[in-house]
Write a protein that holds these residues in place. Structure first.
Motif, mmCIF file in Angstrom:
data_model
loop_
_atom_site.group_PDB
_atom_site.id
_atom_site.type_symbol
_atom_site.label_atom_id
_atom_site.label_comp_id
_atom_site.label_asym_id
_atom_site.label_seq_id
_atom_site.Cartn_x
_atom_site.Cartn_y
_atom_site.Cartn_z
ATOM 1 N N GLY A 30 0.776 -1.227 0.000
ATOM 2 C CA GLY A 30 0.000 0.000 0.000
ATOM 3 C C GLY A 30 0.810 1.281 0.000
ATOM 4 N N LYS A 31 2.139 1.184 -0.132
ATOM 5 C CA LYS A 31 2.989 2.370 -0.108
ATOM 6 C C LYS A 31 3.713 2.475 -1.444
ATOM 7 C CE LYS A 31 3.600 1.845 4.874
ATOM 8 N NZ LYS A 31 4.571 1.596 5.986
ATOM 9 N N TYR A 32 3.285 3.450 -2.250
ATOM 10 C CA TYR A 32 3.744 3.508 -3.632
ATOM 11 C C TYR A 32 4.615 4.726 -3.927
ATOM 12 C CZ TYR A 32 -0.073 0.142 -3.895
ATOM 13 O OH TYR A 32 -0.895 -0.935 -3.677
ATOM 14 N N THR A 33 5.145 5.360 -2.897
ATOM 15 C CA THR A 33 5.976 6.548 -3.089
ATOM 16 C C THR A 33 7.454 6.185 -3.070
ATOM 17 O OG1 THR A 33 4.310 7.925 -1.990
ATOM 18 C CG2 THR A 33 6.527 8.832 -2.203
ATOM 19 N N ALA A 34 8.161 6.621 -4.105
ATOM 20 C CA ALA A 34 9.606 6.394 -4.191
ATOM 21 C C ALA A 34 10.184 7.420 -5.158
ATOM 22 C CB ALA A 34 9.912 4.975 -4.668
ATOM 23 N N PRO A 35 11.477 7.749 -5.036
ATOM 24 C CA PRO A 35 12.101 8.698 -5.962
ATOM 25 C C PRO A 35 12.065 8.190 -7.403
ATOM 26 C CG PRO A 35 13.488 8.327 -4.028
ATOM 27 C CD PRO A 35 12.405 7.297 -3.984
ATOM 28 N N ASP A 36 12.078 9.103 -8.326
ATOM 29 C CA ASP A 36 12.007 8.730 -9.747
ATOM 30 C C ASP A 36 13.168 7.835 -10.157
ATOM 31 O OD1 ASP A 36 9.682 10.165 -10.073
ATOM 32 O OD2 ASP A 36 10.684 11.965 -10.860
ATOM 33 N N ASP A 37 14.380 8.120 -9.634
ATOM 34 C CA ASP A 37 15.527 7.308 -10.037
ATOM 35 C C ASP A 37 15.419 5.881 -9.506
ATOM 36 O OD1 ASP A 37 15.896 8.079 -7.403
ATOM 37 O OD2 ASP A 37 18.069 8.300 -7.597
ATOM 38 N N GLY A 73 8.975 -13.507 -15.765
ATOM 39 C CA GLY A 73 7.554 -13.403 -15.436
ATOM 40 C C GLY A 73 7.355 -12.560 -14.193
ATOM 41 N N VAL A 74 6.222 -11.844 -14.144
ATOM 42 C CA VAL A 74 5.905 -10.993 -12.999
ATOM 43 C C VAL A 74 4.425 -11.138 -12.679
ATOM 44 C CG1 VAL A 74 5.857 -8.644 -12.067
ATOM 45 C CG2 VAL A 74 7.668 -9.312 -13.681
ATOM 46 N N SER A 75 4.108 -11.394 -11.411
ATOM 47 C CA SER A 75 2.716 -11.394 -10.957
ATOM 48 C C SER A 75 2.631 -10.547 -9.696
ATOM 49 C CB SER A 75 2.211 -12.816 -10.689
ATOM 50 O OG SER A 75 2.974 -13.448 -9.671
ATOM 51 N N ALA A 76 1.424 -10.107 -9.355
ATOM 52 C CA ALA A 76 1.244 -9.144 -8.274
ATOM 53 C C ALA A 76 0.439 -9.727 -7.122
ATOM 54 C CB ALA A 76 0.545 -7.895 -8.807
ATOM 55 N N ALA A 77 0.608 -9.120 -5.951
ATOM 56 C CA ALA A 77 -0.101 -9.572 -4.758
ATOM 57 C C ALA A 77 -1.543 -9.106 -4.740
ATOM 58 C CB ALA A 77 0.617 -9.080 -3.505
ATOM 59 N N SER A 78 -1.853 -8.023 -5.450
ATOM 60 C CA SER A 78 -3.212 -7.490 -5.460
ATOM 61 C C SER A 78 -3.450 -6.723 -6.756
ATOM 62 C CB SER A 78 -3.434 -6.556 -4.259
ATOM 63 O OG SER A 78 -2.681 -5.360 -4.417
ATOM 64 N N ASP A 79 -4.687 -6.372 -7.020
ATOM 65 C CA ASP A 79 -5.001 -5.571 -8.208
ATOM 66 C C ASP A 79 -4.334 -4.202 -8.131
ATOM 67 O OD1 ASP A 79 -6.563 -7.553 -9.381
ATOM 68 O OD2 ASP A 79 -8.404 -6.858 -8.407
ATOM 69 N N ALA A 80 -4.314 -3.629 -6.927
ATOM 70 C CA ALA A 80 -3.667 -2.318 -6.758
ATOM 71 C C ALA A 80 -2.179 -2.407 -7.074
ATOM 72 C CB ALA A 80 -3.886 -1.815 -5.341
ATOM 73 N N ASP A 81 -1.528 -3.479 -6.613
ATOM 74 C CA ASP A 81 -0.111 -3.677 -6.918
ATOM 75 C C ASP A 81 0.107 -3.877 -8.410
ATOM 76 O OD1 ASP A 81 0.932 -3.551 -4.243
ATOM 77 O OD2 ASP A 81 0.109 -5.543 -3.889
ATOM 78 N N ALA A 82 -0.777 -4.635 -9.041
ATOM 79 C CA ALA A 82 -0.662 -4.877 -10.482
ATOM 80 C C ALA A 82 -0.747 -3.570 -11.261
ATOM 81 C CB ALA A 82 -1.751 -5.843 -10.940
ATOM 82 N N SER A 83 -1.616 -2.677 -10.818
ATOM 83 C CA SER A 83 -1.773 -1.386 -11.482
ATOM 84 C C SER A 83 -0.497 -0.554 -11.377
ATOM 85 C CB SER A 83 -2.948 -0.630 -10.859
ATOM 86 O OG SER A 83 -3.085 0.650 -11.430
ATOM 87 N N VAL A 84 0.125 -0.553 -10.209
ATOM 88 C CA VAL A 84 1.361 0.212 -10.012
ATOM 89 C C VAL A 84 2.512 -0.411 -10.802
ATOM 90 C CG1 VAL A 84 3.088 0.911 -8.303
ATOM 91 C CG2 VAL A 84 0.656 1.072 -7.760
ATOM 92 N N ILE A 85 2.584 -1.726 -10.819
ATOM 93 C CA ILE A 85 3.634 -2.407 -11.586
ATOM 94 C C ILE A 85 3.544 -2.036 -13.064
ATOM 95 C CG2 ILE A 85 4.430 -4.669 -12.384
ATOM 96 C CD1 ILE A 85 3.694 -5.755 -9.598
ATOM 97 N N LYS A 86 2.329 -1.945 -13.567
ATOM 98 C CA LYS A 86 2.145 -1.580 -14.972
ATOM 99 C C LYS A 86 2.497 -0.114 -15.209
ATOM 100 C CE LYS A 86 -1.274 -1.486 -18.697
ATOM 101 N NZ LYS A 86 -2.681 -1.770 -19.082
ATOM 102 N N LYS A 87 2.035 0.759 -14.313
ATOM 103 C CA LYS A 87 2.228 2.195 -14.502
ATOM 104 C C LYS A 87 3.665 2.613 -14.258
ATOM 105 C CE LYS A 87 0.555 6.675 -12.804
ATOM 106 N NZ LYS A 87 -0.380 7.365 -11.879
#
Length: 332
Positions: free
Chosen positions: A122-129, A143-157
């Motif tokens: 639930g913590k998606y803040t990190a420096p750009d670099d 291969g990459v899979s996510a723990a939740s839909d929210a995580d999957a969205s961040v991994i894609k973005k």
């Protein structure tokens, strides 16, 4: 095939410990030779949690702490596949001191690398670099899979990878795999495993649930709280085996813990989930309940739900659906 697992099994969260063991056990069943990495040397904290270490050390092979480049070079030359796993392993706030360790930055692209059930807690803040480097390392993953839909969205973005949300490895094992750890007979009491239950409003709410569900003694795991009008027995610092034993042998479970709810599902125990104290917009437990059609087990003091007795007297009706799902993913 020799496989290295990098996960956060070494903390105080029962979910992380049980999930790491379940993944290890399942890989063994598939004929792999898994090993777990120890806690990274650069990760802050006071070493490995003793409860976690005792359980994992008993049931899994754990590599010594990697202290220098030679240690890293040795495991890279010895093992074929590297698996990064865990619902909070990419949480920048928790892991920044060990860099991109959980992105397997020490593994060359010539090796097979996989991220399973990856997440940010639930913590998606990190420096750009930081994101830029993470994207670079992840580009070489098979291969990459996510723990939740929210995580999957961040991994894609943020990381440029399409990652489907998957159930945790706990569901890859059968109930008998858990019961093999904790032989014993049913004792027929309630089990409460809920965080921060020393707040007055939460204690009152839980006490009302227990009184309405059953007058039997309730065992409280890892908590120190009194509940008016309810007979309870506090059980502190339980081992992982004891944690599983209490849930395996209880009559019902009241929890806001992912680990306790998952075990209740797998072991077919009636349970109620206290959502008033969870982040409903970003919570893998809520996602899991929605996926299985189990919103009926969610109770919320704010809406004064009064169906506690029904919830805690019989397993949720869709349990057969869950059993079928477990069989399906176990066969894949």
């Amino acid at each position: 095939m020799k496989t290295v697992i990098a996960s956060m099994w070494f903390g105080s969260d029962y979910s992380d410990v049980i999930a790491a063991w379940a993944l290890y056990k399942y890989l063994e069943k598939l004929g792999y030779e898994p090993v777990l990495l120890s806690k990274p040397l650069d990760l802050p904290g006071n070493g490995e949690n003793l409860i976690a270490r005792k359980f994992i050390g008993k049931h899994c092979t754990v590599l010594p702490i990697l202290r220098n480049q030679d240690d890293y070079d040795n495991i890279v030359s010895e093992f074929d596949t590297f698996l990064s796993f865990g619902g909070r392993m990419w949480n920048y706030a928790d892991t920044v001191d060990c860099g991109h360790y959980f992105y397997l930055d020490f593994v060359p692209d010539s090796k097979k690398k996989i991220a399973y059930g990856a997440g940010f807690a639930g913590k998606y803040t990190a420096p750009d670099d930081y994101w830029e480097r993470a994207r670079y390392y992840l580009s070489a993953f098979a291969g990459v899979s996510a723990a939740s839909d929210a995580d999957a969205s961040v991994i894609k973005k943020k990381l440029g990878n399409k990652a489907a949300a998957v159930c945790g490895p706990e569901f890859l094992l059968k109930a008998e795999d858990y019961l093999s750890l904790v032989p014993g007979s049913v004792f027929g009491n309630n089990v409460l495993n809920a965080d921060d239950s020393d707040t007055d409003n939460k204690k009152d709410f839980i006490a009302a649930m227990i009184r309405e569900s059953d007058p039997l003694k309730t065992y409280i795991l890892n908590e120190t709280a009194a509940y008016a009008g309810v007979s309870v027995k506090e059980v502190g610092n339980v081992s992982v085996e004891e944690y599983i034993w209490y849930i395996a042998n209880c009559k019902s479970v009241i929890t806001d813990s992912y680990a306790a709810a998952v075990l209740a599902l797998i072991l077919n125990k009636p349970f109620a989930v206290l959502t008033s104290y969870l982040d409903l917009d970003n919570n893998r437990l809520i996602e899991l309940l929605d996926e299985f059609g189990l919103s009926s087990v969610i109770v919320d003091k704010n809406i004064r739900y009064v169906g506690y007795k029904k919830i805690l007297c019989e397993p949720p009706a869709p349990c057969q659906r869950i059993n079928n799902y477990i069989k399906y993913i176990s066969a894949k």
